[in-house]
Design a protein around this motif. Structure first.
Motif, PDB file in Angstrom:
ATOM      1  N   LEU A 149      27.668  47.113  32.722  1.00  0.00           N
ATOM      2  CA  LEU A 149      28.943  47.142  33.439  1.00  0.00           C
ATOM      3  C   LEU A 149      29.396  48.555  33.811  1.00  0.00           C
ATOM      4  O   LEU A 149      30.469  48.719  34.390  1.00  0.00           O
ATOM      5  N   THR A 150      28.597  49.555  33.496  1.00  0.00           N
ATOM      6  CA  THR A 150      28.945  50.920  33.890  1.00  0.00           C
ATOM      7  C   THR A 150      29.053  51.007  35.414  1.00  0.00           C
ATOM      8  O   THR A 150      28.087  50.729  36.136  1.00  0.00           O
ATOM      9  N   GLY A 151      30.233  51.346  35.904  1.00  0.00           N
ATOM     10  CA  GLY A 151      30.440  51.475  37.340  1.00  0.00           C
ATOM     11  C   GLY A 151      30.442  50.165  38.103  1.00  0.00           C
ATOM     12  O   GLY A 151      30.360  50.159  39.337  1.00  0.00           O
ATOM     13  N   ARG A 152      30.537  49.058  37.392  1.00  0.00           N
ATOM     14  CA  ARG A 152      30.512  47.735  38.028  1.00  0.00           C
ATOM     15  C   ARG A 152      31.777  46.964  37.672  1.00  0.00           C
ATOM     16  O   ARG A 152      32.250  47.041  36.541  1.00  0.00           O
ATOM     17  N   ASP A 153      32.270  46.174  38.625  1.00  0.00           N
ATOM     18  CA  ASP A 153      33.399  45.293  38.332  1.00  0.00           C
ATOM     19  C   ASP A 153      32.938  43.993  37.690  1.00  0.00           C
ATOM     20  O   ASP A 153      33.659  43.407  36.872  1.00  0.00           O
ATOM     21  N   PHE A 154      31.752  43.530  38.096  1.00  0.00           N
ATOM     22  CA  PHE A 154      31.241  42.251  37.595  1.00  0.00           C
ATOM     23  C   PHE A 154      29.782  42.418  37.180  1.00  0.00           C
ATOM     24  O   PHE A 154      29.112  43.376  37.555  1.00  0.00           O
ATOM     25  N   VAL A 155      29.289  41.479  36.418  1.00  0.00           N
ATOM     26  CA  VAL A 155      27.995  41.649  35.764  1.00  0.00           C
ATOM     27  C   VAL A 155      26.827  41.668  36.740  1.00  0.00           C
ATOM     28  O   VAL A 155      25.925  42.500  36.621  1.00  0.00           O
ATOM     29  N   ALA A 156      26.820  40.773  37.700  1.00  0.00           N
ATOM     30  CA  ALA A 156      25.619  40.607  38.530  1.00  0.00           C
ATOM     31  C   ALA A 156      25.878  40.680  40.026  1.00  0.00           C
ATOM     32  O   ALA A 156      24.928  40.643  40.808  1.00  0.00           O
ATOM     33  N   THR A 157      27.120  40.753  40.447  1.00  0.00           N
ATOM     34  CA  THR A 157      27.462  40.733  41.859  1.00  0.00           C
ATOM     35  C   THR A 157      28.553  41.759  42.138  1.00  0.00           C
ATOM     36  O   THR A 157      29.196  42.261  41.226  1.00  0.00           O
ATOM     37  N   ALA A 158      28.755  42.031  43.406  1.00  0.00           N
ATOM     38  CA  ALA A 158      29.819  42.937  43.828  1.00  0.00           C
ATOM     39  C   ALA A 158      30.886  42.146  44.573  1.00  0.00           C
ATOM     40  O   ALA A 158      30.581  41.168  45.249  1.00  0.00           O
ATOM     41  N   GLY A 159      32.118  42.566  44.426  1.00  0.00           N
ATOM     42  CA  GLY A 159      33.202  41.955  45.191  1.00  0.00           C
ATOM     43  C   GLY A 159      33.884  40.795  44.515  1.00  0.00           C
ATOM     44  O   GLY A 159      35.106  40.665  44.570  1.00  0.00           O
ATOM     45  N   GLU A 160      33.118  39.911  43.893  1.00  0.00           N
ATOM     46  CA  GLU A 160      33.683  38.787  43.161  1.00  0.00           C
ATOM     47  C   GLU A 160      32.726  38.422  42.033  1.00  0.00           C
ATOM     48  O   GLU A 160      31.550  38.784  42.070  1.00  0.00           O
ATOM     49  N   PRO A 161      33.220  37.734  41.028  1.00  0.00           N
ATOM     50  CA  PRO A 161      32.337  37.358  39.917  1.00  0.00           C
ATOM     51  C   PRO A 161      31.322  36.303  40.338  1.00  0.00           C
ATOM     52  O   PRO A 161      31.388  35.754  41.445  1.00  0.00           O
ATOM     53  N   SER A 162      30.406  36.031  39.455  1.00  0.00           N
ATOM     54  CA  SER A 162      29.410  34.982  39.654  1.00  0.00           C
ATOM     55  C   SER A 162      29.447  34.046  38.454  1.00  0.00           C
ATOM     56  O   SER A 162      30.183  34.268  37.478  1.00  0.00           O
ATOM     57  N   ILE A 163      28.620  33.028  38.495  1.00  0.00           N
ATOM     58  CA  ILE A 163      28.541  32.115  37.361  1.00  0.00           C
ATOM     59  C   ILE A 163      28.064  32.840  36.102  1.00  0.00           C
ATOM     60  O   ILE A 163      28.351  32.396  34.994  1.00  0.00           O
ATOM     61  N   ALA A 164      27.367  33.968  36.265  1.00  0.00           N
ATOM     62  CA  ALA A 164      26.966  34.747  35.091  1.00  0.00           C
ATOM     63  C   ALA A 164      28.194  35.297  34.372  1.00  0.00           C
ATOM     64  O   ALA A 164      28.250  35.305  33.134  1.00  0.00           O
ATOM     65  N   ASP A 165      29.183  35.755  35.117  1.00  0.00           N
ATOM     66  CA  ASP A 165      30.417  36.239  34.493  1.00  0.00           C
ATOM     67  C   ASP A 165      31.113  35.124  33.732  1.00  0.00           C
ATOM     68  O   ASP A 165      31.610  35.335  32.616  1.00  0.00           O
ATOM     69  N   PHE A 166      31.166  33.936  34.324  1.00  0.00           N
ATOM     70  CA  PHE A 166      31.832  32.824  33.650  1.00  0.00           C
ATOM     71  C   PHE A 166      31.113  32.484  32.345  1.00  0.00           C
ATOM     72  O   PHE A 166      31.751  32.205  31.322  1.00  0.00           O
ATOM     73  N   ALA A 167      29.778  32.498  32.388  1.00  0.00           N
ATOM     74  CA  ALA A 167      28.994  32.163  31.199  1.00  0.00           C
ATOM     75  C   ALA A 167      29.226  33.172  30.085  1.00  0.00           C
ATOM     76  O   ALA A 167      29.469  32.803  28.928  1.00  0.00           O
ATOM     77  N   ILE A 168      29.163  34.449  30.421  1.00  0.00           N
ATOM     78  CA  ILE A 168      29.311  35.508  29.420  1.00  0.00           C
ATOM     79  C   ILE A 168      30.743  35.561  28.892  1.00  0.00           C
ATOM     80  O   ILE A 168      30.981  35.760  27.696  1.00  0.00           O
ATOM     81  N   LEU A 169      31.698  35.345  29.787  1.00  0.00           N
ATOM     82  CA  LEU A 169      33.098  35.404  29.384  1.00  0.00           C
ATOM     83  C   LEU A 169      33.428  34.361  28.327  1.00  0.00           C
ATOM     84  O   LEU A 169      34.236  34.611  27.424  1.00  0.00           O
ATOM     85  N   GLY A 170      32.810  33.190  28.419  1.00  0.00           N
ATOM     86  CA  GLY A 170      33.078  32.145  27.442  1.00  0.00           C
ATOM     87  C   GLY A 170      32.852  32.619  26.014  1.00  0.00           C
ATOM     88  O   GLY A 170      33.595  32.253  25.103  1.00  0.00           O
ATOM     89  N   TRP A 171      31.822  33.454  25.832  1.00  0.00           N
ATOM     90  CA  TRP A 171      31.533  33.965  24.488  1.00  0.00           C
ATOM     91  C   TRP A 171      32.297  35.237  24.180  1.00  0.00           C
ATOM     92  O   TRP A 171      32.728  35.450  23.037  1.00  0.00           O
ATOM     93  N   ALA A 172      32.482  36.110  25.171  1.00  0.00           N
ATOM     94  CA  ALA A 172      33.284  37.312  24.927  1.00  0.00           C
ATOM     95  C   ALA A 172      34.707  36.952  24.509  1.00  0.00           C
ATOM     96  O   ALA A 172      35.363  37.708  23.789  1.00  0.00           O
ATOM     97  N   TRP A 173      35.176  35.803  24.958  1.00  0.00           N
ATOM     98  CA  TRP A 173      36.500  35.289  24.579  1.00  0.00           C
ATOM     99  C   TRP A 173      36.658  35.196  23.065  1.00  0.00           C
ATOM    100  O   TRP A 173      37.760  35.320  22.533  1.00  0.00           O
TER     101      TRP A 173
END
Length: 210
Positions: A149-173
């Protein structure tokens, strides 16, 4: 008719409620009380044979016919394909999303899940060994995520999140529960705050599941 989300208040369950809210898909929640072993009932096993939540029933499948999907990663992929959202169309852009989705499914979930398990065990050598082993790996995975996430807003895409963000967020929660503070993870902390500030994501965590 709406999608049925069969789920409970767990990281894997929250992945899907977040995705459904972000995608704007109508759905109804069917609670599966795993604390009372409802996931083993024959009616649930018919479409979720691994006796795990979440699972979905979509009355409007790809061919206009009903379809069921189990396994949270598969559900996220299906919903992205169904809506054309949160998954790039271009194959090169899609690859990082799939990489990080698989990273979550294979590690950043099973490892902190084991931390949860050992924290609930009676104190003793076995508990200490199991907790140390899985907590060390969980912290390593958080480090991987922080570097990504260094220099990135989202894990795998630019501009908006992806399903990867949703998946990871569930556990980071659940980071507090598996004893990983964000103090030394500035990029994860910023990403987490950014995701949780999204109204649809917030709604996904507020849906009454239990």
């Amino acid at each position: 008719m709406t999608i049925e989300l069969h789920t409970w208040n767990t990281p894997n369950g929250r992945k899907i409620s977040v995705a459904l809210e972000e995608m704007g898909l109508p759905y109804t929640v069917v609670p599966v009380d795993i604390s009372n072993k409802k996931q083993f009932e024959p009616s649930f096993l018919e479409f979720s044979p691994n006796n795990r939540i979440p699972a979905i029933k979509d009355p409007n499948g790809p061919d206009g016919k009903p379809i069921t999907v189990f396994e949270s990663g598969a559900i996220l992929y299906y919903l992205a394909e169904k809506t054309g959202r949160f998954m790039p169309r271009d194959l090169r852009a899609r690859v990082p999303v799939m990489e990080w989705l698989m990273w979550q499914m294979g590690g950043f979930g099973p490892m902190p899940g084991q931390v949860h398990h050992f924290l609930m065990q009676p104190e003793g050598p076995a508990r200490d060994y199991g907790f140390t082993r899985y907590h060390t790996e969980t912290k390593r995975l958080y480090g991987v995520l922080d570097r990504r996430l260094t220099g990135r807003d989202f894990v795998a895409t630019a501009g908006e999140p992806s399903i990867a963000d949703f998946a990871i967020l569930g556990w980071a929660w659940r980071h507090e529960r598996h004893q990983v503070p964000f103090d030394d993870l500035p990029n994860v902390a910023a990403w987490y705050a950014r995701m949780m500030a999204r109204p649809a994501t917030a709604r996904g965590f507020e849906v009454a599941l239990s």
